[in-house]
Design an enzyme around this catalytic site. Sequence first.
Site, short mmCIF file in Angstrom:
data_model
loop_
_atom_site.label_atom_id
_atom_site.label_comp_id
_atom_site.label_asym_id
_atom_site.label_seq_id
_atom_site.Cartn_x
_atom_site.Cartn_y
_atom_site.Cartn_z
N ARG A 134 -8.78 41.23 -9.88
CA ARG A 134 -8.03 41.97 -9.10
C ARG A 134 -8.26 42.23 -7.62
NH1 ARG A 134 -5.34 45.71 -13.94
NH2 ARG A 134 -7.49 46.00 -14.42
N HIS A 141 -13.50 46.60 -13.84
CA HIS A 141 -14.53 45.59 -14.19
C HIS A 141 -15.03 44.79 -12.77
CE1 HIS A 141 -16.99 42.35 -15.70
NE2 HIS A 141 -17.13 43.02 -16.78
N TYR A 185 2.48 37.41 -19.46
CA TYR A 185 2.37 38.75 -19.35
C TYR A 185 3.74 39.48 -18.98
CZ TYR A 185 0.40 43.17 -17.00
OH TYR A 185 -0.02 44.39 -16.81
N ASP A 236 -9.77 49.33 -29.43
CA ASP A 236 -10.06 48.17 -28.44
C ASP A 236 -10.84 47.07 -29.31
OD1 ASP A 236 -10.94 46.86 -26.03
OD2 ASP A 236 -10.10 48.77 -25.16
P1 NAD Z 1 -8.00 46.76 -18.58
O1 NAD Z 1 -8.20 45.08 -18.90
O2 NAD Z 1 -9.20 47.26 -17.94
O3 NAD Z 1 -7.94 47.04 -20.00
C1 NAD Z 1 -7.10 46.61 -21.07
C2 NAD Z 1 -7.68 47.11 -22.67
O4 NAD Z 1 -6.98 46.67 -23.65
C3 NAD Z 1 -9.05 46.36 -22.66
O5 NAD Z 1 -10.14 47.35 -23.05
C4 NAD Z 1 -8.95 45.51 -23.63
O6 NAD Z 1 -10.37 44.96 -24.21
C5 NAD Z 1 -7.98 45.99 -24.43
N1 NAD Z 1 -7.36 44.87 -25.27
C6 NAD Z 1 -6.77 43.65 -24.82
N2 NAD Z 1 -6.07 42.90 -25.70
C7 NAD Z 1 -6.46 43.76 -26.91
C8 NAD Z 1 -5.93 43.40 -28.21
N3 NAD Z 1 -5.43 42.61 -28.69
N4 NAD Z 1 -6.21 44.43 -29.10
C9 NAD Z 1 -6.83 45.49 -28.70
N5 NAD Z 1 -7.22 45.90 -27.51
C10 NAD Z 1 -7.07 44.90 -26.48
O7 NAD Z 1 -6.85 46.64 -17.90
P2 NAD Z 1 -6.04 48.14 -17.45
O8 NAD Z 1 -5.93 47.98 -15.89
O9 NAD Z 1 -6.84 49.42 -18.03
O10 NAD Z 1 -4.56 48.20 -17.97
C11 NAD Z 1 -4.21 48.95 -19.02
C12 NAD Z 1 -2.63 48.81 -19.53
O11 NAD Z 1 -1.97 49.26 -18.53
C13 NAD Z 1 -2.21 47.23 -19.93
O12 NAD Z 1 -1.43 47.40 -20.90
C14 NAD Z 1 -1.76 46.79 -18.48
O13 NAD Z 1 -0.77 45.90 -18.76
C15 NAD Z 1 -1.05 48.12 -18.01
N6 NAD Z 1 -0.98 48.12 -16.68
C16 NAD Z 1 -2.12 48.01 -15.45
C17 NAD Z 1 -1.82 47.87 -14.41
C18 NAD Z 1 -3.04 48.17 -13.27
O14 NAD Z 1 -2.70 47.94 -12.18
N7 NAD Z 1 -4.09 48.15 -13.62
C19 NAD Z 1 -0.83 47.79 -13.89
C20 NAD Z 1 0.38 47.82 -14.67
C21 NAD Z 1 0.14 47.94 -16.09
N1 UDP Z 2 -5.52 38.33 -4.08
C1 UDP Z 2 -6.01 37.98 -3.09
N2 UDP Z 2 -7.44 37.82 -3.36
C2 UDP Z 2 -8.22 37.95 -4.40
C3 UDP Z 2 -7.21 38.59 -5.50
C4 UDP Z 2 -5.99 38.66 -5.38
O1 UDP Z 2 -5.53 37.59 -2.17
O2 UDP Z 2 -9.22 38.00 -4.61
C5 UDP Z 2 -3.85 38.71 -3.94
C6 UDP Z 2 -3.19 38.21 -5.05
O3 UDP Z 2 -2.85 36.81 -4.82
C7 UDP Z 2 -1.82 39.02 -5.07
C8 UDP Z 2 -2.40 40.12 -4.49
O4 UDP Z 2 -3.68 40.06 -4.16
O5 UDP Z 2 -0.85 38.41 -4.10
C9 UDP Z 2 -2.65 41.25 -5.92
O6 UDP Z 2 -3.30 40.43 -6.76
P1 UDP Z 2 -3.71 41.26 -8.09
O7 UDP Z 2 -4.44 40.34 -8.90
O8 UDP Z 2 -4.73 42.30 -7.98
O9 UDP Z 2 -2.53 41.93 -8.72
P2 UDP Z 2 -1.04 41.52 -9.28
O10 UDP Z 2 -0.87 40.08 -8.30
O11 UDP Z 2 -1.03 41.30 -10.43
O12 UDP Z 2 -0.20 42.34 -8.47
#
Ligand code: NAD
Ligand code: UDP
Length: 315
Positions: free
Chosen positions: A185, A180, A144, A32
């Site tokens: 989100r 966090h 993204y 990380d």
């Molecule tokens: P997160 O931000 O908590 O975790 C991402 C981690 O990657 C962090 O610890 C960050 O420090 C690390 N990181 C970022 N850039 C890096 C780099 N260049 N080198 C090394 N480490 C790096 O997010 P998360 O929700 O735990 O997401 C994890 C994965 O799942 C991501 O790839 C994300 O795209 C994917 N994902 C998550 C969701 C969700 O809803 N949480 C949905 C779809 C996809």
């Molecule tokens: N959103 C919101 N208030 C917030 C954060 C997000 O209304 O404080 C909305 C955002 O515009 C989106 C949905 O909630 O329509 C989900 O947002 P999030 O950032 O969690 O994920 P993503 O858009 O990537 O699905």
Amino acid sequence: MKKILVTGGAGFIGSHLCEKLLSEGNEVIALDNFFTGNKKNIIHLLDNPYFELIRHDVTMPFFAEIDEIYNLACPASPVHYQYNAIKTVKTSVMGAINMLGLAKRVNAKILQASTSEVYGDPEIHPQPETYWGNVNPLGIRSCYDEGKRVAETLFINYQRQNKVRIKIVRIFNTYGPKMHPNDGRVVSNFIVQALQNKEITIYGNGSQTRSFQYVDDLISGLDKMMNYTPEDFHGPVNIGNPEEFTIFELAQLIIKLTNSKSKISFLPLPEDDPLQRKPDISLAKEVLKWEPKIYPEEGLLKTIDYFDNLLKEYF
Ligand code: NAD
Ligand code: UDP
């Protein structure tokens, strides 16, 4: 005992995954750069002799003898991935190239954490894996969305050309403890706001929809996909909870579950914010025998409990 590399291992999902893999008796290396991850998420694992934490950026090559890679490194919240859009693309694309190169060199199986964002603002609802998506390549979310789409392209071509053993999972909105508090989100924002009786910030009129899965369900889906045999099932496979909420409904539910006095405020809808999102999980059900088990209220209550304790630590 397998040696498993988890990139993004100090993040929200990565830290849950490290815990699960260690509990099954594996050796785990978490990589990380701590951009959005936090040492606190994995501090309790640091005494485990089978766990290693390495500060490393996946845009740089990395080498280790390992059996499996879960490639999770990438900021996932719109606020964080838009903070440095170029770096987000580099993380997705160069991170995928570096990890696929490593997988090829040591013959490791590798799973990509892809996303429902590859479907963009979908015109087909719910979204099956066969849908190609509707992504604006120039929009503020494209760093993204397109980064993750190229990563999928890299994965499938390393499989075709080099026979790398790949797995692609398209993760839908996931929430749970260890997010966090300033992640940005919607679930974490609303819970933190509700617990502090502050205004709940709905972007737009709240009619846009999302489908939220609890993190434990996702971890079991990742595990099933990585270990599924025959190995030639590469995906992509959707992993998410098909129960769909408008953002307004989510705000009301969180206010109810927290007994909050918060009022709702409406702020401008960010550019390219998808209007609807819901996974078609037929493939995961049929092939992986996976489906979510945690009801939204149950998962939200666990998450509320987590943030409640966290806020008490701060204040
Ligand atoms: P997160 O931000 O908590 O975790 C991402 C981690 O990657 C962090 O610890 C960050 O420090 C690390 N990181 C970022 N850039 C890096 C780099 N260049 N080198 C090394 N480490 C790096 O997010 P998360 O929700 O735990 O997401 C994890 C994965 O799942 C991501 O790839 C994300 O795209 C994917 N994902 C998550 C969701 C969700 O809803 N949480 C949905 C779809 C996809
Ligand atoms: N959103 C919101 N208030 C917030 C954060 C997000 O209304 O404080 C909305 C955002 O515009 C989106 C949905 O909630 O329509 C989900 O947002 P999030 O950032 O969690 O994920 P993503 O858009 O990537 O699905």
